[in-house]
Motif scaffolding. Sequence first.
Motif, PDB file in Angstrom:
ATOM      1  N   VAL A   1       1.176  -1.512  -0.327  1.00  0.00           N
ATOM      2  CA  VAL A   1       0.020   0.008  -0.394  1.00  0.00           C
ATOM      3  C   VAL A   1       0.716   1.536  -0.042  1.00  0.00           C
ATOM      4  O   VAL A   1       0.632   1.931  -0.717  1.00  0.00           O
ATOM      5  CB  VAL A   1      -1.056   0.058   1.343  1.00  0.00           C
ATOM      6  N   ASP A   2       2.633   1.374   0.441  1.00  0.00           N
ATOM      7  CA  ASP A   2       2.416   2.012   1.603  1.00  0.00           C
ATOM      8  C   ASP A   2       3.160   2.840  -0.626  1.00  0.00           C
ATOM      9  O   ASP A   2       3.256   3.768  -0.843  1.00  0.00           O
ATOM     10  CB  ASP A   2       3.609   2.188   2.196  1.00  0.00           C
ATOM     11  N   GLY A   3       4.266   1.667  -0.890  1.00  0.00           N
ATOM     12  CA  GLY A   3       4.540   1.937  -2.203  1.00  0.00           C
ATOM     13  C   GLY A   3       3.832   2.192  -3.392  1.00  0.00           C
ATOM     14  O   GLY A   3       4.306   3.086  -3.955  1.00  0.00           O
ATOM     15  N   PHE A   4       2.464   1.968  -3.322  1.00  0.00           N
ATOM     16  CA  PHE A   4       1.392   2.357  -4.656  1.00  0.00           C
ATOM     17  C   PHE A   4       1.081   3.523  -4.042  1.00  0.00           C
ATOM     18  O   PHE A   4       0.947   3.810  -5.427  1.00  0.00           O
ATOM     19  CB  PHE A   4       0.042   1.207  -4.563  1.00  0.00           C
ATOM     20  N   VAL A   5       0.946   3.913  -2.592  1.00  0.00           N
ATOM     21  CA  VAL A   5       0.171   5.359  -2.718  1.00  0.00           C
ATOM     22  C   VAL A   5       1.385   5.768  -2.833  1.00  0.00           C
ATOM     23  O   VAL A   5       1.108   7.137  -3.797  1.00  0.00           O
ATOM     24  CB  VAL A   5      -0.579   5.394  -1.635  1.00  0.00           C
ATOM     25  N   GLY A   6       2.295   5.977  -2.541  1.00  0.00           N
ATOM     26  CA  GLY A   6       3.560   6.967  -2.318  1.00  0.00           C
ATOM     27  C   GLY A   6       3.359   8.310  -2.028  1.00  0.00           C
ATOM     28  O   GLY A   6       4.210   9.440  -1.987  1.00  0.00           O
ATOM     29  N   ALA A   7       2.313   8.031  -0.965  1.00  0.00           N
ATOM     30  CA  ALA A   7       2.515   9.111   0.072  1.00  0.00           C
ATOM     31  C   ALA A   7       1.681   8.663   1.642  1.00  0.00           C
ATOM     32  O   ALA A   7       1.243   7.581   1.601  1.00  0.00           O
ATOM     33  CB  ALA A   7       1.696  10.665  -0.695  1.00  0.00           C
ATOM     34  N   TYR A   8       1.062  10.133   2.529  1.00  0.00           N
ATOM     35  CA  TYR A   8       0.340   8.903   3.267  1.00  0.00           C
ATOM     36  C   TYR A   8      -1.157   9.086   3.009  1.00  0.00           C
ATOM     37  O   TYR A   8      -1.807   8.317   3.578  1.00  0.00           O
ATOM     38  CB  TYR A   8       0.117  10.847   4.502  1.00  0.00           C
ATOM     39  N   GLY A   9      -1.275   9.389   2.116  1.00  0.00           N
ATOM     40  CA  GLY A   9      -2.432   9.107   1.240  1.00  0.00           C
ATOM     41  C   GLY A   9      -2.820   9.440   0.612  1.00  0.00           C
ATOM     42  O   GLY A   9      -1.917   9.200  -0.735  1.00  0.00           O
ATOM     43  N   VAL A  10      -4.152   8.675  -0.586  1.00  0.00           N
ATOM     44  CA  VAL A  10      -4.673   8.892  -1.496  1.00  0.00           C
ATOM     45  C   VAL A  10      -4.833  10.266  -2.391  1.00  0.00           C
ATOM     46  O   VAL A  10      -5.349  11.008  -1.369  1.00  0.00           O
ATOM     47  CB  VAL A  10      -5.926   8.417  -1.977  1.00  0.00           C
ATOM     48  N   GLY A  11      -3.410  10.272  -3.372  1.00  0.00           N
ATOM     49  CA  GLY A  11      -3.638  11.526  -3.824  1.00  0.00           C
ATOM     50  C   GLY A  11      -2.924  10.813  -5.656  1.00  0.00           C
ATOM     51  O   GLY A  11      -2.963  10.304  -6.162  1.00  0.00           O
ATOM     52  N   SER A  12      -1.967  12.460  -5.909  1.00  0.00           N
ATOM     53  CA  SER A  12      -2.270  12.131  -7.319  1.00  0.00           C
ATOM     54  C   SER A  12      -0.789  10.783  -8.001  1.00  0.00           C
ATOM     55  O   SER A  12      -1.736  10.797  -8.498  1.00  0.00           O
ATOM     56  CB  SER A  12      -1.284  13.400  -7.471  1.00  0.00           C
ATOM     57  N   VAL A  13      -0.164  10.297  -6.723  1.00  0.00           N
ATOM     58  CA  VAL A  13       0.425   9.964  -7.131  1.00  0.00           C
ATOM     59  C   VAL A  13      -0.219   8.289  -7.311  1.00  0.00           C
ATOM     60  O   VAL A  13       0.023   7.902  -8.543  1.00  0.00           O
ATOM     61  CB  VAL A  13       1.859   9.186  -6.243  1.00  0.00           C
ATOM     62  N   ALA A  14      -0.772   8.267  -6.603  1.00  0.00           N
ATOM     63  CA  ALA A  14      -1.939   7.308  -6.571  1.00  0.00           C
ATOM     64  C   ALA A  14      -2.837   7.404  -8.176  1.00  0.00           C
ATOM     65  O   ALA A  14      -3.309   5.983  -8.792  1.00  0.00           O
ATOM     66  CB  ALA A  14      -2.529   6.462  -5.359  1.00  0.00           C
ATOM     67  N   ILE A  15      -3.406   8.415  -7.911  1.00  0.00           N
ATOM     68  CA  ILE A  15      -4.419   8.693  -8.528  1.00  0.00           C
ATOM     69  C   ILE A  15      -3.223   7.841 -10.292  1.00  0.00           C
ATOM     70  O   ILE A  15      -4.457   7.594 -11.499  1.00  0.00           O
ATOM     71  CB  ILE A  15      -5.040  10.277  -8.610  1.00  0.00           C
ATOM     72  N   GLN A  16      -2.206   8.640 -10.703  1.00  0.00           N
ATOM     73  CA  GLN A  16      -1.561   8.639 -11.822  1.00  0.00           C
ATOM     74  C   GLN A  16      -1.385   7.319 -12.290  1.00  0.00           C
ATOM     75  O   GLN A  16      -1.935   6.357 -12.908  1.00  0.00           O
ATOM     76  CB  GLN A  16      -0.140   9.139 -11.973  1.00  0.00           C
ATOM     77  N   ARG A  17      -0.430   6.223 -11.447  1.00  0.00           N
ATOM     78  CA  ARG A  17      -0.824   4.925 -11.001  1.00  0.00           C
ATOM     79  C   ARG A  17      -1.607   3.570 -11.895  1.00  0.00           C
ATOM     80  O   ARG A  17      -1.715   2.995 -12.281  1.00  0.00           O
ATOM     81  CB  ARG A  17       0.073   4.570 -10.013  1.00  0.00           C
ATOM     82  N   MET A  18      -2.911   4.780 -10.949  1.00  0.00           N
ATOM     83  CA  MET A  18      -4.599   3.198 -11.272  1.00  0.00           C
ATOM     84  C   MET A  18      -4.590   4.554 -12.302  1.00  0.00           C
ATOM     85  O   MET A  18      -5.666   3.091 -13.027  1.00  0.00           O
ATOM     86  CB  MET A  18      -5.450   4.361 -10.664  1.00  0.00           C
ATOM     87  N   PHE A  19      -4.707   5.234 -13.059  1.00  0.00           N
ATOM     88  CA  PHE A  19      -4.725   5.655 -14.505  1.00  0.00           C
ATOM     89  C   PHE A  19      -4.454   4.721 -15.431  1.00  0.00           C
ATOM     90  O   PHE A  19      -4.710   4.623 -16.494  1.00  0.00           O
ATOM     91  CB  PHE A  19      -4.808   7.665 -14.708  1.00  0.00           C
ATOM     92  N   VAL A  20      -2.807   4.582 -15.122  1.00  0.00           N
ATOM     93  CA  VAL A  20      -2.046   3.824 -15.675  1.00  0.00           C
ATOM     94  C   VAL A  20      -2.525   2.962 -16.171  1.00  0.00           C
ATOM     95  O   VAL A  20      -2.996   1.745 -17.443  1.00  0.00           O
ATOM     96  CB  VAL A  20      -0.702   3.629 -16.075  1.00  0.00           C
ATOM     97  N   LEU A  21      -2.850   1.802 -15.566  1.00  0.00           N
ATOM     98  CA  LEU A  21      -3.461   0.960 -15.071  1.00  0.00           C
ATOM     99  C   LEU A  21      -4.893   0.742 -15.553  1.00  0.00           C
ATOM    100  O   LEU A  21      -4.716  -0.757 -16.029  1.00  0.00           O
ATOM    101  CB  LEU A  21      -3.597  -0.219 -13.838  1.00  0.00           C
ATOM    102  N   HIS A  22      -5.439   1.235 -15.317  1.00  0.00           N
ATOM    103  CA  HIS A  22      -7.219   1.341 -15.793  1.00  0.00           C
ATOM    104  C   HIS A  22      -7.136   0.834 -16.955  1.00  0.00           C
ATOM    105  O   HIS A  22      -7.201   0.622 -18.482  1.00  0.00           O
ATOM    106  CB  HIS A  22      -7.546   2.915 -15.618  1.00  0.00           C
TER     107      HIS A  22
END
Length: 306
Positions: A162-183
Amino acid sequence: MVLNSPFFMIGNSHAVSYIVPATIDYQWVYGFMITISMVAQIFSGLLIALQYNTVNISAGMTGDLSWMSNLLLMFDLLDGNLLRYIHASMPTVIFGYMYAHIWRAVFMGSLGHNWEAGYSGILMLVLLYAVAFLGYTIVYGNMSHWAATVILNLFDWIPGFVDGFVGAYGVGSVAIQRMFVLHYLLGLAILGIIIIHLLVLHDTGSSFIVETDADNHTFPITASKDIAYASLSIMTIVLVMSLGWITVAAADNSVPASAVTTPSVIMPEWYLLSVYGALRAVPSAVVGLYVAFYIIATTVSMTEGN
């Protein structure tokens, strides 16, 4: 020259000259509807992805920009609202046909007849769940933010995931960018599985019970039924888009994400309720995942049993 090309010959053998029973009914058009719906979904997603952004380079990292991308798509881009309505409404159509397709497979015992096509279809369903969830989160409304937070926390039992995927203290732009690529990548993977599913199905044959010895080519017998169903589906999509995508989406997802304000109730779209219900049925996240996969395995066993 074109008629002798391998691509034309493959397309002709699977879409035009493929032999099917003349008595085949409308239950066998669901796969075709899923295919054309996925093609429309990927094409509309490509056009949306050309202007989607999650990172504001001048102001630093901010997840709010993904929300602004949707507003710019709606109000600044020519026919952008139409693109968003199509892309937001199409999952309802795809999963509706997918569940009808699965019901027919369970009723007819298709997996026992053609296990390669059956298991490729199950893999397709699991990936569709993932793609639908990822697409729901990258809108980054308030419901999207908390849905991503809840689902990612299910994988806390994997050290560092979770920490590696989110890349921050909570869901933000880093996690959303990675989710967009996976999507987007998983969406293209599903299109590839659909092609494999079709090739395997035509190689071993369908589970349709032949009531007569009369056979015919795919065109025009099944093509006419496919076109009739496609026309009905298009009219349904136009009706949904005319009412607005909010008719099939949570109202809490129409406001920007907030890390301090939770929605009144966290619930997914209707097509994910079966999996979400399994996760909510037990207090343990790991056991909830097992229950969700057990539901899919039960569907497989029912299909084999018939």
